[in-house]
Scaffold this motif. Structure first.
Motif, PDB file in Angstrom:
ATOM      1  N   THR A 123       0.835  -1.190   0.000  1.00  0.00           N
ATOM      2  CA  THR A 123       0.000   0.000   0.000  1.00  0.00           C
ATOM      3  C   THR A 123       0.877   1.250   0.000  1.00  0.00           C
ATOM      4  OG1 THR A 123      -0.051   0.211   2.409  1.00  0.00           O
ATOM      5  CG2 THR A 123      -1.690  -1.264   1.381  1.00  0.00           C
ATOM      6  N   ALA A 124       0.242   2.394  -0.221  1.00  0.00           N
ATOM      7  CA  ALA A 124       0.987   3.651  -0.125  1.00  0.00           C
ATOM      8  C   ALA A 124       1.585   3.818   1.264  1.00  0.00           C
ATOM      9  CB  ALA A 124       0.063   4.815  -0.458  1.00  0.00           C
ATOM     10  N   ALA A 125       0.854   3.378   2.285  1.00  0.00           N
ATOM     11  CA  ALA A 125       1.375   3.492   3.658  1.00  0.00           C
ATOM     12  C   ALA A 125       2.626   2.651   3.854  1.00  0.00           C
ATOM     13  CB  ALA A 125       0.292   3.082   4.655  1.00  0.00           C
ATOM     14  N   ASP A 126       2.700   1.506   3.163  1.00  0.00           N
ATOM     15  CA  ASP A 126       3.909   0.679   3.251  1.00  0.00           C
ATOM     16  C   ASP A 126       5.118   1.431   2.697  1.00  0.00           C
ATOM     17  OD1 ASP A 126       2.576  -1.559   4.316  1.00  0.00           O
ATOM     18  OD2 ASP A 126       2.021  -2.263   2.312  1.00  0.00           O
ATOM     19  N   ASN A 127       4.852   2.312   1.723  1.00  0.00           N
ATOM     20  CA  ASN A 127       5.932   3.053   1.048  1.00  0.00           C
ATOM     21  C   ASN A 127       5.954   4.526   1.460  1.00  0.00           C
ATOM     22  OD1 ASN A 127       6.374   0.682  -0.440  1.00  0.00           O
ATOM     23  ND2 ASN A 127       5.018   1.345  -2.096  1.00  0.00           N
ATOM     24  N   GLN A 128       5.412   4.851   2.619  1.00  0.00           N
ATOM     25  CA  GLN A 128       5.210   6.253   2.982  1.00  0.00           C
ATOM     26  C   GLN A 128       6.500   7.061   3.071  1.00  0.00           C
ATOM     27  OE1 GLN A 128       3.992   6.927   7.215  1.00  0.00           O
ATOM     28  NE2 GLN A 128       3.895   4.686   7.258  1.00  0.00           N
ATOM     29  N   THR A 129       7.624   6.389   3.214  1.00  0.00           N
ATOM     30  CA  THR A 129       8.908   7.111   3.276  1.00  0.00           C
ATOM     31  C   THR A 129       9.406   7.522   1.895  1.00  0.00           C
ATOM     32  OG1 THR A 129       9.978   4.947   3.349  1.00  0.00           O
ATOM     33  CG2 THR A 129       9.654   6.075   5.439  1.00  0.00           C
ATOM     34  N   VAL A 130       8.716   7.089   0.837  1.00  0.00           N
ATOM     35  CA  VAL A 130       9.122   7.477  -0.523  1.00  0.00           C
ATOM     36  C   VAL A 130       8.413   8.788  -0.872  1.00  0.00           C
ATOM     37  CG1 VAL A 130       9.418   6.685  -2.906  1.00  0.00           C
ATOM     38  CG2 VAL A 130       9.336   5.024  -1.049  1.00  0.00           C
ATOM     39  N   ARG A 131       8.790   9.833  -0.142  1.00  0.00           N
ATOM     40  CA  ARG A 131       8.206  11.172  -0.314  1.00  0.00           C
ATOM     41  C   ARG A 131       9.338  12.186  -0.249  1.00  0.00           C
ATOM     42  NH1 ARG A 131       3.969  13.486  -1.645  1.00  0.00           N
ATOM     43  NH2 ARG A 131       3.671  14.701   0.246  1.00  0.00           N
ATOM     44  N   GLY A 132      10.360  11.973  -1.069  1.00  0.00           N
ATOM     45  CA  GLY A 132      11.550  12.808  -1.015  1.00  0.00           C
ATOM     46  C   GLY A 132      11.633  13.814  -2.149  1.00  0.00           C
ATOM     47  N   VAL A 133      12.417  14.857  -1.907  1.00  0.00           N
ATOM     48  CA  VAL A 133      12.827  15.806  -2.946  1.00  0.00           C
ATOM     49  C   VAL A 133      14.347  15.889  -2.881  1.00  0.00           C
ATOM     50  CG1 VAL A 133      12.720  18.166  -3.826  1.00  0.00           C
ATOM     51  CG2 VAL A 133      10.713  17.169  -2.695  1.00  0.00           C
ATOM     52  N   PHE A 134      14.982  15.642  -4.006  1.00  0.00           N
ATOM     53  CA  PHE A 134      16.442  15.722  -4.101  1.00  0.00           C
ATOM     54  C   PHE A 134      16.787  16.730  -5.189  1.00  0.00           C
ATOM     55  CE2 PHE A 134      15.255  11.559  -2.598  1.00  0.00           C
ATOM     56  CZ  PHE A 134      16.139  11.302  -1.561  1.00  0.00           C
ATOM     57  N   VAL A 135      17.491  17.797  -4.803  1.00  0.00           N
ATOM     58  CA  VAL A 135      18.018  18.752  -5.783  1.00  0.00           C
ATOM     59  C   VAL A 135      19.470  18.384  -6.038  1.00  0.00           C
ATOM     60  CG1 VAL A 135      18.548  21.155  -6.291  1.00  0.00           C
ATOM     61  CG2 VAL A 135      16.431  20.578  -5.074  1.00  0.00           C
ATOM     62  N   ILE A 136      19.803  18.228  -7.310  1.00  0.00           N
ATOM     63  CA  ILE A 136      21.113  17.715  -7.713  1.00  0.00           C
ATOM     64  C   ILE A 136      21.761  18.701  -8.674  1.00  0.00           C
ATOM     65  CG2 ILE A 136      22.276  15.789  -8.878  1.00  0.00           C
ATOM     66  CD1 ILE A 136      19.673  14.153  -7.973  1.00  0.00           C
ATOM     67  N   GLY A 137      23.030  19.003  -8.448  1.00  0.00           N
ATOM     68  CA  GLY A 137      23.737  19.963  -9.286  1.00  0.00           C
ATOM     69  C   GLY A 137      24.330  19.335 -10.527  1.00  0.00           C
ATOM     70  N   PRO A 138      24.853  20.162 -11.431  1.00  0.00           N
ATOM     71  CA  PRO A 138      25.502  19.642 -12.638  1.00  0.00           C
ATOM     72  C   PRO A 138      26.685  18.728 -12.336  1.00  0.00           C
ATOM     73  CG  PRO A 138      25.119  22.012 -12.816  1.00  0.00           C
ATOM     74  CD  PRO A 138      24.830  21.632 -11.393  1.00  0.00           C
ATOM     75  N   ASP A 139      27.260  18.877 -11.135  1.00  0.00           N
ATOM     76  CA  ASP A 139      28.367  18.002 -10.718  1.00  0.00           C
ATOM     77  C   ASP A 139      27.875  16.663 -10.176  1.00  0.00           C
ATOM     78  OD1 ASP A 139      27.224  18.882  -8.374  1.00  0.00           O
ATOM     79  OD2 ASP A 139      29.065  19.711  -7.510  1.00  0.00           O
ATOM     80  N   LYS A 140      26.546  16.450 -10.238  1.00  0.00           N
ATOM     81  CA  LYS A 140      25.874  15.218  -9.787  1.00  0.00           C
ATOM     82  C   LYS A 140      25.910  15.068  -8.264  1.00  0.00           C
ATOM     83  CE  LYS A 140      25.635  14.465 -14.229  1.00  0.00           C
ATOM     84  NZ  LYS A 140      26.481  15.540 -14.704  1.00  0.00           N
ATOM     85  N   LYS A 141      26.223  16.150  -7.544  1.00  0.00           N
ATOM     86  CA  LYS A 141      26.211  16.129  -6.091  1.00  0.00           C
ATOM     87  C   LYS A 141      24.835  16.566  -5.580  1.00  0.00           C
ATOM     88  CE  LYS A 141      30.699  15.273  -5.752  1.00  0.00           C
ATOM     89  NZ  LYS A 141      31.213  13.970  -5.254  1.00  0.00           N
ATOM     90  N   ILE A 142      24.411  15.962  -4.485  1.00  0.00           N
ATOM     91  CA  ILE A 142      23.143  16.323  -3.874  1.00  0.00           C
ATOM     92  C   ILE A 142      23.304  17.651  -3.136  1.00  0.00           C
ATOM     93  CG2 ILE A 142      21.452  15.676  -2.117  1.00  0.00           C
ATOM     94  CD1 ILE A 142      22.085  12.744  -2.782  1.00  0.00           C
ATOM     95  N   LYS A 143      22.428  18.607  -3.470  1.00  0.00           N
ATOM     96  CA  LYS A 143      22.482  19.939  -2.874  1.00  0.00           C
ATOM     97  C   LYS A 143      21.402  20.154  -1.814  1.00  0.00           C
ATOM     98  CE  LYS A 143      25.617  20.826  -6.024  1.00  0.00           C
ATOM     99  NZ  LYS A 143      27.056  20.856  -5.663  1.00  0.00           N
ATOM    100  N   LEU A 144      20.326  19.383  -1.900  1.00  0.00           N
ATOM    101  CA  LEU A 144      19.212  19.531  -0.961  1.00  0.00           C
ATOM    102  C   LEU A 144      18.482  18.206  -0.849  1.00  0.00           C
ATOM    103  CD1 LEU A 144      17.176  21.514   0.626  1.00  0.00           C
ATOM    104  CD2 LEU A 144      15.865  21.455  -1.498  1.00  0.00           C
ATOM    105  N   ILE A 145      18.074  17.860   0.372  1.00  0.00           N
ATOM    106  CA  ILE A 145      17.221  16.698   0.618  1.00  0.00           C
ATOM    107  C   ILE A 145      16.070  17.148   1.503  1.00  0.00           C
ATOM    108  CG2 ILE A 145      17.037  14.378   1.604  1.00  0.00           C
ATOM    109  CD1 ILE A 145      20.062  14.083   1.231  1.00  0.00           C
ATOM    110  N   LEU A 146      14.841  16.888   1.045  1.00  0.00           N
ATOM    111  CA  LEU A 146      13.651  17.149   1.848  1.00  0.00           C
ATOM    112  C   LEU A 146      12.796  15.894   1.855  1.00  0.00           C
ATOM    113  CD1 LEU A 146      12.574  20.676   0.520  1.00  0.00           C
ATOM    114  CD2 LEU A 146      13.619  20.193   2.730  1.00  0.00           C
TER     115      LEU A 146
END
Length: 218
Positions: A123-146
């Protein structure tokens, strides 16, 4: 240990609504936003996908690519996209990834390594942690995680504000203060000495020696 800011965003090859994509190649020299969903046909995610489609031009203007992910196979995404267009007024106009084997969600630390089986059985509740936002730069490094709960829709105007800050501070030796928006004053980065600051910015306001305020660089 999970992903943190500054880590290289995990690369992957996946089926999407735009065909098979290798993530790092798809990013190329651009910035990117990867935002994830626990399952197709979930109500809050439906509003988010439609809103992102409506404001995609704002991301384009900033040189930012958008990719959505859902823990369901790609062949279900088309019907969901039709629902999104019907209810939100705009269909997704960016790739939607299928993550039916949970591999991407696991790589990004949103599901545990022990998760397995048929996504249709979860169910969606089983996967409730899959609610992320990842901003990634041109260098392929993660700049933001929400990470967001299922009951709270994401504020994508805030994501745009953060991207404005990230792109500005990548070009200039400044940082942006609380609630900063485009065009407002900024703070000289702490790594810049006063002598360097004189060369870079000329004069500045200094309510405290560690708080040096200048107009936003052009």
């Amino acid at each position: 240990m999970g992903l943190t800011i500054g880590d290289t965003a995990p690369d992957f090859v996946a089926a999407t609504t735009d065909g098979v994509i290798r993530f790092h190649d798809w990013i190329g020299d651009s910035w990117a936003v990867l935002f994830s969903h626990p399952k197709d046909f979930t109500p809050i995610c439906t509003t988010e996908l439609g809103y992102m489609a409506a404001i995609k031009g704002e991301f384009d203007r900033r040189g930012v690519k958008i990719m959505a992910l859902s823990v369901d196979p790609v062949d279900k995404h088309a019907a969901w996209a039709a629902d999104i267009e019907e209810t939100q007024g705009t269909a997704p106009n960016y790739p939607m990834v299928g993550d039916a084997d949970f591999a991407i969600s696991k790589a990004y630390g949103m599901l545990g390594a022990d998760v397995s089986g048929d996504p249709a059985d979860r169910t969606a509740a089983d996967n409730q942690t899959v609610r992320g936002v990842f901003v990634i730069g041109p260098d392929k490094k993660i700049k933001l995680i929400l990470l967001y709960p299922m009951t709270t829709g994401r504020n994508f105007d805030e994501i745009l504000r953060v991207i404005d800050s990230l792109q500005l501070t990548a070009r200039h030796k400044v940082a942006t203060p609380a609630n900063w928006t485009q065009g407002q004053d900024v703070v000289i980065a702490g790594s810049v000495s006063n002598d360097q600051a004189k060369d870079l910015f000329g004069d500045w306001d200094e309510p405290k020696p560690y708080l040096r305020i200048v107009p936003q660089p052009k």
